[in-house]
Scaffold this motif. Structure first.
Motif, PDB file in Angstrom:
ATOM      1  N   TYR A   1      -5.425   0.972  -7.647  1.00 26.70           N
ATOM      2  CA  TYR A   1      -4.973   1.446  -6.505  1.00 26.70           C
ATOM      3  C   TYR A   1      -6.186   1.431  -5.588  1.00 26.70           C
ATOM      4  O   TYR A   1      -6.362   0.342  -4.571  1.00 26.70           O
ATOM      5  CB  TYR A   1      -4.132   2.719  -5.808  1.00 26.70           C
ATOM      6  N   ASP A   2      -7.289   2.070  -6.194  1.00 25.10           N
ATOM      7  CA  ASP A   2      -8.738   1.785  -4.905  1.00 25.10           C
ATOM      8  C   ASP A   2      -9.461   0.212  -5.406  1.00 25.10           C
ATOM      9  O   ASP A   2      -9.574  -0.296  -4.524  1.00 25.10           O
ATOM     10  CB  ASP A   2      -9.609   3.061  -5.566  1.00 25.10           C
TER      11      ASP A   2
ATOM     12  N   LEU B   1      -7.254  -1.935  -2.834  1.00 29.67           N
ATOM     13  CA  LEU B   1      -7.237  -1.064  -1.761  1.00 29.67           C
ATOM     14  C   LEU B   1      -8.721  -2.475  -1.046  1.00 29.67           C
ATOM     15  O   LEU B   1      -8.763  -2.392   0.705  1.00 29.67           O
ATOM     16  CB  LEU B   1      -7.524  -0.307  -1.161  1.00 29.67           C
TER      17      LEU B   1
ATOM     18  N   LYS C   1      -4.003   8.454 -12.953  1.00 33.34           N
ATOM     19  CA  LYS C   1      -5.164   8.155 -12.920  1.00 33.34           C
ATOM     20  C   LYS C   1      -5.113   6.846 -12.656  1.00 33.34           C
ATOM     21  O   LYS C   1      -6.026   5.990 -12.116  1.00 33.34           O
ATOM     22  CB  LYS C   1      -5.904   9.037 -13.927  1.00 33.34           C
TER      23      LYS C   1
ATOM     24  N   ALA D   1      -2.032   9.629  -6.335  1.00 37.36           N
ATOM     25  CA  ALA D   1      -2.730  11.092  -5.591  1.00 37.36           C
ATOM     26  C   ALA D   1      -4.567  10.996  -6.429  1.00 37.36           C
ATOM     27  O   ALA D   1      -4.729   9.600  -7.254  1.00 37.36           O
ATOM     28  CB  ALA D   1      -1.987  12.243  -6.327  1.00 37.36           C
ATOM     29  N   GLU D   2      -5.076  10.939  -5.198  1.00 36.04           N
ATOM     30  CA  GLU D   2      -6.493  10.219  -5.337  1.00 36.04           C
ATOM     31  C   GLU D   2      -7.131  12.080  -6.692  1.00 36.04           C
ATOM     32  O   GLU D   2      -7.802  11.203  -7.798  1.00 36.04           O
ATOM     33  CB  GLU D   2      -7.683  11.062  -4.269  1.00 36.04           C
ATOM     34  N   VAL D   3      -6.693  13.070  -7.036  1.00 33.87           N
ATOM     35  CA  VAL D   3      -7.071  13.305  -8.448  1.00 33.87           C
ATOM     36  C   VAL D   3      -5.239  13.765  -8.690  1.00 33.87           C
ATOM     37  O   VAL D   3      -4.442  14.132  -8.632  1.00 33.87           O
ATOM     38  CB  VAL D   3      -7.401  15.000  -7.913  1.00 33.87           C
ATOM     39  N   SER D   4      -5.507  14.059 -10.246  1.00 36.53           N
ATOM     40  CA  SER D   4      -3.839  13.989 -10.914  1.00 36.53           C
ATOM     41  C   SER D   4      -4.562  14.745 -12.127  1.00 36.53           C
ATOM     42  O   SER D   4      -5.304  14.062 -12.836  1.00 36.53           O
ATOM     43  CB  SER D   4      -3.360  12.821 -10.771  1.00 36.53           C
TER      44      SER D   4
ATOM     45  N   ASP E   1       1.013  -1.111   0.200  1.00 37.69           N
ATOM     46  CA  ASP E   1       0.209   0.189   0.143  1.00 37.69           C
ATOM     47  C   ASP E   1       0.475   1.288  -0.049  1.00 37.69           C
ATOM     48  O   ASP E   1       1.503   1.951   0.910  1.00 37.69           O
ATOM     49  CB  ASP E   1      -1.254   0.075   0.981  1.00 37.69           C
TER      50      ASP E   1
ATOM     51  N   PRO F   1       0.078   4.901  -1.483  1.00 27.10           N
ATOM     52  CA  PRO F   1      -1.369   5.889  -1.731  1.00 27.10           C
ATOM     53  C   PRO F   1      -0.723   6.385  -3.288  1.00 27.10           C
ATOM     54  O   PRO F   1       0.179   7.293  -2.686  1.00 27.10           O
ATOM     55  CB  PRO F   1      -1.151   6.447  -0.586  1.00 27.10           C
TER      56      PRO F   1
ATOM     57  N   ARG G   1      -5.083   5.334  -9.733  1.00 28.10           N
ATOM     58  CA  ARG G   1      -5.402   4.571  -8.520  1.00 28.10           C
ATOM     59  C   ARG G   1      -6.071   4.289  -8.743  1.00 28.10           C
ATOM     60  O   ARG G   1      -6.774   3.642  -7.928  1.00 28.10           O
ATOM     61  CB  ARG G   1      -5.796   6.537  -8.815  1.00 28.10           C
ATOM     62  N   GLU G   2      -6.965   4.049 -10.418  1.00 23.98           N
ATOM     63  CA  GLU G   2      -7.873   3.424 -10.180  1.00 23.98           C
ATOM     64  C   GLU G   2      -7.171   1.919  -9.586  1.00 23.98           C
ATOM     65  O   GLU G   2      -8.255   1.191  -8.554  1.00 23.98           O
ATOM     66  CB  GLU G   2      -8.512   3.079 -11.470  1.00 23.98           C
TER      67      GLU G   2
END
Ligand SMILES: Cc1ncc(C[n+]2csc(CCOP(=O)(O)OP(=O)(O)O)c2C)c(N)n1
Ligand SMILES: [Mg+2]
Length: 619
Positions: free
Chosen positions: A608-609, A612, A602, A593-596, A589, A591, A605-606
């Protein structure tokens, strides 16, 4: 009461000299001496005391952080039964030890730190290197040791010393509580005299216990294991420190339970032991990680269950998994809401073996273990023999592993090497694999290698170090030469950070800021020409014997030459940064960036989610 008039520093050194530990009837002195760098905060105090005590050896280091690493590595190699003290001056000398203190404490390894402190009598404040405070005079930079020490005290009067010394020894010799113990020593107090009771200086032996588990919980643990279809053992550093490897081998041979090893626990069983699936977790093997994932019972022995071991709490996916933790520290034993066996690892594994007579895993489980082992063996052979040009890191590891003798020790701490070593290194001795991966502190490698060599001069030590770590702290080469301690250093140059570069790429950030490149005047970024560093010349200038290698053949010859050489040797080899060893059946894990504004981020992050969702909490 008979007394002896001594300075605080003299009394301290006199006391340390006569502290012994005993485990299983074997007694030995606890302190091997004192590492130090003198300044006005200790030269006339501890320095003077050491000068008049030549039979308690003083070692001069090059950097205070490094000397704490050397001391820590020595304690680790000694299974925590021997240790060093480290003395520093006030101010920067002291705070340089904080990173070392954290490394020791996180790894649960004993080291006694003696930072010099500002005047207790205060009238001269601010003295050179003193941090002032407007709201209290009862503070100095040494207060920053508090969170990284298992025991912390400041000796403001000579007569306080005896009480703190007893507490310090209690903590340092306790397998459950050990770590860095810090006694801050104001420079005036170090030189002040007092009539110390002579009793304080009589030989004192601290017994290292092997406490047994609670009877009720041990019986329940036995029931849980007997009821388990898919048990899995995780071996941590505690197995090795407790000298429980033999007990572990007998237990798994009798029951057929497989094991996975943490970074600190690797080597508990030989790599080719039939029950040993080797590394587990983020840097684990497929077999260990698949069986951990499916396990209905995880028996964690002597481990902190760090995120690298638990794959950030994604490692155990069986809906009804439960945990038995065998650990000398109640804190670790209770993790994951486990059935806690707060006890010595060796004693408990021996007891469990007796209580599990007649229990054995099913044949089908046993044959899966065997086939995972075969598959992994073939995978490692392939990674050891890639024949890539320039040479790949896994090939370098393979060549050193095959060249080294069973009792030799590989030492490492940070970068991409620990991950690859954890997966690939074939350990043949419980003390053959020395990884500092609790703090993963760049700079530990060479300083730590020296500590290992001092602890066991009969073994050849192979320090594997990245160019980044080398640039952070290579100074202890000088100390190794000073001490006539020969270590073999293999420096893998890949022009920057393969580890964090790869991580950055995987997270959509393209390796930003992880290459060693010059500032580019056009882009304004660090993407100019590659920085060419002559590591061989650098190491030679410190006094090392140096060999440059490029090919597999060069490396073989370099290792042979290094073995024949009595001087600390540095072999410099360039490796291909982009030819990595993959991960297997695991996740870490970090993390994203939630927005970029960056498309790759991006996408990362998908992923990653999604990943998780597999994290589990055990209550
Ligand atoms: C003291 C310290 N600072 C920063 C880090 C974060 N970090 C982990 S690995 C790494 C790069 C290591 O580079 P190098 O030694 O060349 O090894 P490589 O990644 O190239 O294998 C960094 C900066 C760390 N572990 N320790
Ligand atoms: Mg590197």
């Amino acid at each position: 009461m008979k007394t002896e008039r001594l300075t605080t520093a003299q009394a301290l050194i006199k006391f340390l000299k006569v502290q012994y530990v005993e485990r299983d009837g074997k007694e030995q002195p606890f302190f091997a001496g004192v590492w130090g760098i003198f300044g006005h905060g200790n030269v006339a105090g501890i320095g003077q005391a050491l000068q008049q005590t030549p039979d308690f050896r003083y070692y001069l280091a090059r950097n205070e952080q490094a000397m704490v690493h050397t001391a820590t590595a020595y304690a680790k190699m000694s299974n925590r039964l021997r240790a060093f003290a480290c003395t520093s001056s006030v101010g920067p000398g002291a705070t340089n030890m904080i990173t070392g203190a954290a490394t020791a404490t996180i790894n649960r390894l004993p080291v006694l730190l003696l930072p010099g402190d500002v005047f207790a009598r205060r009238n001269l404040a601010p003295v050179l290197q003193q941090l002032e405070s407007e709201h209290t005079q009862d503070i100095s930079v040494n207060d920053a040791f508090k969170p990284v020490s298992r025991y912390w005290d400041r000796i403001n009067r000579p007569d306080q010393l005896p009480f703190s010394l007893m507490e310090t020894m209690r903590v340092l010799t306790s397998p459950a509580e050990t770590g860095a113990a810090t006694l801050a020593l104001p420079q005036d107090v170090q030189a002040e005299a007092w009539d110390y009771p002579v009793e304080l200086f009589e030989k004192r032996t601290w017994h290292i216990p092997r406490p047994l588990a609670d009877r009720t919980l041990l019986a329940r643990a036995t029931e849980w294991i007997r009821a388990s279809q898919k048990p899995f053992i995780i071996t941590g550093g505690g197995v090795i420190y407790s000298e429980a490897c033999e007990a572990l081998a007998r237990l798994v041979e009798q029951t057929g339970i497989p094991i996975g090893e943490t970074m600190a626990g690797k080597g508990a069983l030989n790599w080719d032991h039939p029950q040993n699936l080797e590394a587990v977790g983020v840097t684990g093997t497929p077999g260990a990680n698949i069986l951990a994932r499916e396990a209905d019972l995880v028996i964690a022995v002597g481990t902190r269950l760090s995120d690298f071991t638990t794959a950030s709490k994604t490692a155990f996916q069986n809906a009804s998994v439960r945990f038995i933790n065998i650990n000398i520290a109640g804190f670790d034993a209770h993790k994951h809401a486990a059935l806690p066996l707060v006890a010595d690892a060796r004693a408990t594994l021996d007891e469990l073996r007796e209580m599990l007579k007649g229990y054995r895993v099913a044949d089908e489980y046993a044959s899966r273990i065997a086939s995972f082992k075969d598959e992994w063996k073939a995978e490692v052979e392939q990674l050891f023999n890639r024949q890539h040009v320039p040479i790949s890191q896994s090939e370098v590891i393979g060549i050193i592993n095959n060249f080294s003798r069973p009792k030799d020790v590989v030492v490492c701490a940070a970068g991409s090497l620990p991950a690859d070593l954890h997966k690939l290194w074939r350990t043949r001795d419980p003390k053959g694999y020395h990884l500092e991966y609790g703090y993963s502190c760049m700079g530990y490698e060479i300083a730590g290698g020296l500590g290992v060599k001092i602890a066991d001069p009969a073994r050849e030590v192979y320090v594997m170090v990245g160019d980044g770590s080398y640039l952070m702290m290579s100074n202890e080469i000088v100390t190794a030469i000073q001490e006539g301690c020969k270590i073999n250093i293999i420096l893998l140059n890949n022009y920057g950070f393969s580890s964090i570069g790869g991580l950055s790429q995987a997270l959509g950030s393209g390796g930003f800021g992880t290459d060693y490149r010059a500032r580019n005047s056009e882009s304004g970024q660090l993407d100019g020409a590659r920085l060419e560093i002559d590591f061989a010349a650098n190491a030679a200038s410190l006094g090392a014997h140096v060999i440059r290698a490029t090919t597999r053949d060069d490396l073989q010859k370099a290792l042979a030459e290094a073995r024949r050489t009595e001087r600390t040797t540095v072999v410099v080899i360039e490796v291909d940064k982009e030819v990595r060893v993959p991960g297997y059946e695991s996740w870490w894990d970090v993390p994203v960036a939630e927005v970029s504004e960056i498309e790759a981020v991006k996408q990362a992050r998908e992923g990653y989610d999604e990943a998780l969702k597999r994290e589990r909490n055990f209550f």
